[in-house]
Write a protein that holds these residues in place. Structure first.
Motif, PDB file in Angstrom:
ATOM      1  N   PRO A   8      33.932  43.838  28.099  1.00  0.00           N
ATOM      2  CA  PRO A   8      32.880  43.560  29.079  1.00  0.00           C
ATOM      3  C   PRO A   8      33.176  44.219  30.429  1.00  0.00           C
ATOM      4  O   PRO A   8      34.305  44.594  30.718  1.00  0.00           O
ATOM      5  CB  PRO A   8      32.923  42.030  29.202  1.00  0.00           C
ATOM      6  CG  PRO A   8      33.509  41.562  27.918  1.00  0.00           C
ATOM      7  CD  PRO A   8      34.493  42.632  27.511  1.00  0.00           C
ATOM      8  N   ILE A   9      32.157  44.305  31.226  1.00  0.00           N
ATOM      9  CA  ILE A   9      32.275  44.935  32.544  1.00  0.00           C
ATOM     10  C   ILE A   9      33.316  44.190  33.378  1.00  0.00           C
ATOM     11  O   ILE A   9      33.285  42.974  33.509  1.00  0.00           O
ATOM     12  CB  ILE A   9      30.913  44.930  33.253  1.00  0.00           C
ATOM     13  CG1 ILE A   9      29.924  45.808  32.478  1.00  0.00           C
ATOM     14  CG2 ILE A   9      31.051  45.414  34.697  1.00  0.00           C
ATOM     15  CD1 ILE A   9      28.500  45.700  32.951  1.00  0.00           C
ATOM     16  N   TYR A  10      34.242  44.934  33.946  1.00  0.00           N
ATOM     17  CA  TYR A  10      35.268  44.378  34.831  1.00  0.00           C
ATOM     18  C   TYR A  10      34.686  44.159  36.230  1.00  0.00           C
ATOM     19  O   TYR A  10      34.931  43.152  36.872  1.00  0.00           O
ATOM     20  CB  TYR A  10      36.475  45.320  34.880  1.00  0.00           C
ATOM     21  CG  TYR A  10      37.508  44.934  35.904  1.00  0.00           C
ATOM     22  CD1 TYR A  10      38.440  43.934  35.622  1.00  0.00           C
ATOM     23  CD2 TYR A  10      37.551  45.541  37.147  1.00  0.00           C
ATOM     24  CE1 TYR A  10      39.387  43.564  36.552  1.00  0.00           C
ATOM     25  CE2 TYR A  10      38.496  45.173  38.089  1.00  0.00           C
ATOM     26  CZ  TYR A  10      39.408  44.187  37.790  1.00  0.00           C
ATOM     27  OH  TYR A  10      40.342  43.810  38.721  1.00  0.00           O
ATOM     28  N   PHE A  11      33.920  45.153  36.698  1.00  0.00           N
ATOM     29  CA  PHE A  11      33.317  45.087  38.025  1.00  0.00           C
ATOM     30  C   PHE A  11      32.119  46.025  38.040  1.00  0.00           C
ATOM     31  O   PHE A  11      32.135  47.071  37.401  1.00  0.00           O
ATOM     32  CB  PHE A  11      34.325  45.515  39.103  1.00  0.00           C
ATOM     33  CG  PHE A  11      33.752  45.526  40.497  1.00  0.00           C
ATOM     34  CD1 PHE A  11      33.650  44.356  41.224  1.00  0.00           C
ATOM     35  CD2 PHE A  11      33.307  46.706  41.076  1.00  0.00           C
ATOM     36  CE1 PHE A  11      33.117  44.354  42.509  1.00  0.00           C
ATOM     37  CE2 PHE A  11      32.771  46.719  42.360  1.00  0.00           C
ATOM     38  CZ  PHE A  11      32.685  45.543  43.071  1.00  0.00           C
ATOM     39  N   GLU A  12      31.106  45.643  38.829  1.00  0.00           N
ATOM     40  CA  GLU A  12      29.922  46.493  38.961  1.00  0.00           C
ATOM     41  C   GLU A  12      29.299  46.261  40.319  1.00  0.00           C
ATOM     42  O   GLU A  12      29.229  45.133  40.806  1.00  0.00           O
ATOM     43  CB  GLU A  12      28.919  46.165  37.858  1.00  0.00           C
ATOM     44  CG  GLU A  12      27.672  47.013  37.899  1.00  0.00           C
ATOM     45  CD  GLU A  12      26.766  46.761  36.703  1.00  0.00           C
ATOM     46  OE1 GLU A  12      26.010  47.674  36.345  1.00  0.00           O
ATOM     47  OE2 GLU A  12      26.806  45.646  36.132  1.00  0.00           O
ATOM     48  N   ASN A  13      28.855  47.354  40.942  1.00  0.00           N
ATOM     49  CA  ASN A  13      28.042  47.265  42.153  1.00  0.00           C
ATOM     50  C   ASN A  13      27.093  48.460  42.160  1.00  0.00           C
ATOM     51  O   ASN A  13      26.975  49.158  41.153  1.00  0.00           O
ATOM     52  CB  ASN A  13      28.910  47.158  43.423  1.00  0.00           C
ATOM     53  CG  ASN A  13      29.709  48.413  43.749  1.00  0.00           C
ATOM     54  OD1 ASN A  13      29.485  49.481  43.184  1.00  0.00           O
ATOM     55  ND2 ASN A  13      30.667  48.273  44.654  1.00  0.00           N
ATOM     56  N   GLY A  14      26.437  48.705  43.271  1.00  0.00           N
ATOM     57  CA  GLY A  14      25.458  49.776  43.340  1.00  0.00           C
ATOM     58  C   GLY A  14      26.034  51.168  43.168  1.00  0.00           C
ATOM     59  O   GLY A  14      25.308  52.115  42.855  1.00  0.00           O
ATOM     60  N   ALA A  15      27.335  51.336  43.374  1.00  0.00           N
ATOM     61  CA  ALA A  15      27.969  52.647  43.243  1.00  0.00           C
ATOM     62  C   ALA A  15      28.350  52.970  41.802  1.00  0.00           C
ATOM     63  O   ALA A  15      28.461  54.136  41.433  1.00  0.00           O
ATOM     64  CB  ALA A  15      29.207  52.731  44.135  1.00  0.00           C
ATOM     65  N   GLY A  16      28.562  51.926  40.984  1.00  0.00           N
ATOM     66  CA  GLY A  16      28.949  52.184  39.602  1.00  0.00           C
ATOM     67  C   GLY A  16      29.509  50.946  38.931  1.00  0.00           C
ATOM     68  O   GLY A  16      29.402  49.831  39.450  1.00  0.00           O
ATOM     69  N   ARG A  17      30.104  51.158  37.772  1.00  0.00           N
ATOM     70  CA  ARG A  17      30.690  50.048  37.023  1.00  0.00           C
ATOM     71  C   ARG A  17      32.025  50.473  36.435  1.00  0.00           C
ATOM     72  O   ARG A  17      32.241  51.636  36.141  1.00  0.00           O
ATOM     73  CB  ARG A  17      29.747  49.543  35.948  1.00  0.00           C
ATOM     74  CG  ARG A  17      29.629  50.395  34.739  1.00  0.00           C
ATOM     75  CD  ARG A  17      28.808  49.787  33.615  1.00  0.00           C
ATOM     76  NE  ARG A  17      27.615  49.107  34.080  1.00  0.00           N
ATOM     77  CZ  ARG A  17      26.569  48.820  33.332  1.00  0.00           C
ATOM     78  NH1 ARG A  17      26.570  49.152  32.067  1.00  0.00           N
ATOM     79  NH2 ARG A  17      25.529  48.198  33.821  1.00  0.00           N
ATOM     80  N   ILE A  18      32.885  49.470  36.275  1.00  0.00           N
ATOM     81  CA  ILE A  18      34.213  49.676  35.708  1.00  0.00           C
ATOM     82  C   ILE A  18      34.296  48.847  34.427  1.00  0.00           C
ATOM     83  O   ILE A  18      34.004  47.651  34.441  1.00  0.00           O
ATOM     84  CB  ILE A  18      35.316  49.209  36.673  1.00  0.00           C
ATOM     85  CG1 ILE A  18      35.197  49.915  38.028  1.00  0.00           C
ATOM     86  CG2 ILE A  18      36.701  49.428  36.062  1.00  0.00           C
ATOM     87  CD1 ILE A  18      35.994  49.248  39.131  1.00  0.00           C
ATOM     88  N   LEU A  19      34.711  49.502  33.351  1.00  0.00           N
ATOM     89  CA  LEU A  19      34.955  48.813  32.087  1.00  0.00           C
ATOM     90  C   LEU A  19      36.390  49.095  31.678  1.00  0.00           C
ATOM     91  O   LEU A  19      36.991  50.080  32.115  1.00  0.00           O
ATOM     92  CB  LEU A  19      33.988  49.305  31.010  1.00  0.00           C
ATOM     93  CG  LEU A  19      32.517  49.051  31.342  1.00  0.00           C
ATOM     94  CD1 LEU A  19      31.831  50.350  31.704  1.00  0.00           C
ATOM     95  CD2 LEU A  19      31.822  48.403  30.193  1.00  0.00           C
ATOM     96  N   GLU A  20      36.930  48.231  30.819  1.00  0.00           N
ATOM     97  CA  GLU A  20      38.313  48.355  30.389  1.00  0.00           C
ATOM     98  C   GLU A  20      38.375  48.791  28.930  1.00  0.00           C
ATOM     99  O   GLU A  20      37.902  48.077  28.060  1.00  0.00           O
ATOM    100  CB  GLU A  20      39.017  47.010  30.559  1.00  0.00           C
ATOM    101  CG  GLU A  20      38.977  46.513  31.997  1.00  0.00           C
ATOM    102  CD  GLU A  20      39.235  45.027  32.100  1.00  0.00           C
ATOM    103  OE1 GLU A  20      38.589  44.260  31.346  1.00  0.00           O
ATOM    104  OE2 GLU A  20      40.078  44.636  32.924  1.00  0.00           O
ATOM    105  N   ASN A  21      38.944  49.939  28.683  1.00  0.00           N
ATOM    106  CA  ASN A  21      39.093  50.434  27.318  1.00  0.00           C
ATOM    107  C   ASN A  21      40.499  50.081  26.848  1.00  0.00           C
ATOM    108  O   ASN A  21      41.452  50.825  27.076  1.00  0.00           O
ATOM    109  CB  ASN A  21      38.850  51.934  27.265  1.00  0.00           C
ATOM    110  CG  ASN A  21      38.869  52.447  25.850  1.00  0.00           C
ATOM    111  OD1 ASN A  21      39.781  52.153  25.091  1.00  0.00           O
ATOM    112  ND2 ASN A  21      37.857  53.210  25.479  1.00  0.00           N
ATOM    113  N   ALA A  22      40.628  48.935  26.211  1.00  0.00           N
ATOM    114  CA  ALA A  22      41.944  48.446  25.786  1.00  0.00           C
ATOM    115  C   ALA A  22      42.557  49.317  24.701  1.00  0.00           C
ATOM    116  O   ALA A  22      43.764  49.540  24.685  1.00  0.00           O
ATOM    117  CB  ALA A  22      41.834  47.001  25.306  1.00  0.00           C
ATOM    118  N   SER A  23      41.743  49.842  23.798  1.00  0.00           N
ATOM    119  CA  SER A  23      42.303  50.654  22.715  1.00  0.00           C
ATOM    120  C   SER A  23      42.864  51.973  23.247  1.00  0.00           C
ATOM    121  O   SER A  23      43.835  52.490  22.719  1.00  0.00           O
ATOM    122  CB  SER A  23      41.261  50.913  21.626  1.00  0.00           C
ATOM    123  OG  SER A  23      40.198  51.683  22.130  1.00  0.00           O
TER     124      SER A  23
END
Length: 141
Positions: A8-23
């Motif tokens: 799931p999304i780690y953080f998101e705002n108007g500039a973009g989003r951060i997701l975590e690719n564990a694999s």
């Protein structure tokens, strides 16, 4: 489309989003096409550094295809403040960048990567996300 399953999304705002690719043991940073203000821009990148620390990861896949060009203030802040902190405090070492479509944005990305590599940062640029993710997965943790 992402290359590997994303959490799931780690953080998101108007500039973009951060997701975590564990694999793949990397962060997936997808920049938005929105105009940014300084606070939103810095918040997104500061959360990248926090997530790197949290996971003890060293890699980021940055999807910049629709990103607006960096302005001079953003570029200077990234190079003089954020990047040294991200490298020394958060362990950031490898960045795979999928290049923006806009010519002006490509130019500012090029300025950033050229200057960052002088600080011993390992950046590579790509046209396609699949190539970028493959390269990043082959970098040491």
């Amino acid at each position: 489309m992402s290359v590997a399953p994303l959490l799931p999304i780690y953080f998101e705002n108007g500039a973009g989003r951060i997701l975590e690719n564990a694999s793949g043991r990397y962060l997936y940073l997808k920049w938005s096409a929105n105009e940014r203000d300084t606070e939103t821009f810095r918040a997104l990148l500061n959360h990248v550094a926090r997530a790197l620390v949290r996971h003890k990861w060293s890699k980021v896949l940055a999807i910049q295809q629709v990103m607006q060009p960096l302005n001079e203030e953003e570029l200077n802040w990234m190079l003089q403040e954020w990047l040294p902190h991200a490298m020394h405090e958060a362990g950031y070492r490898h960045g795979a960048i999928v290049l923006p479509h806009q010519v002006d944005a490509r130019l500012t990305t090029s300025q950033l990567t050229n200057k960052a590599q002088q600080q011993a940062m390992n950046y590579q640029t790509f046209e396609e996300e699949t190539e970028a993710a493959t390269w990043l997965m082959h970098q040491p943790d």
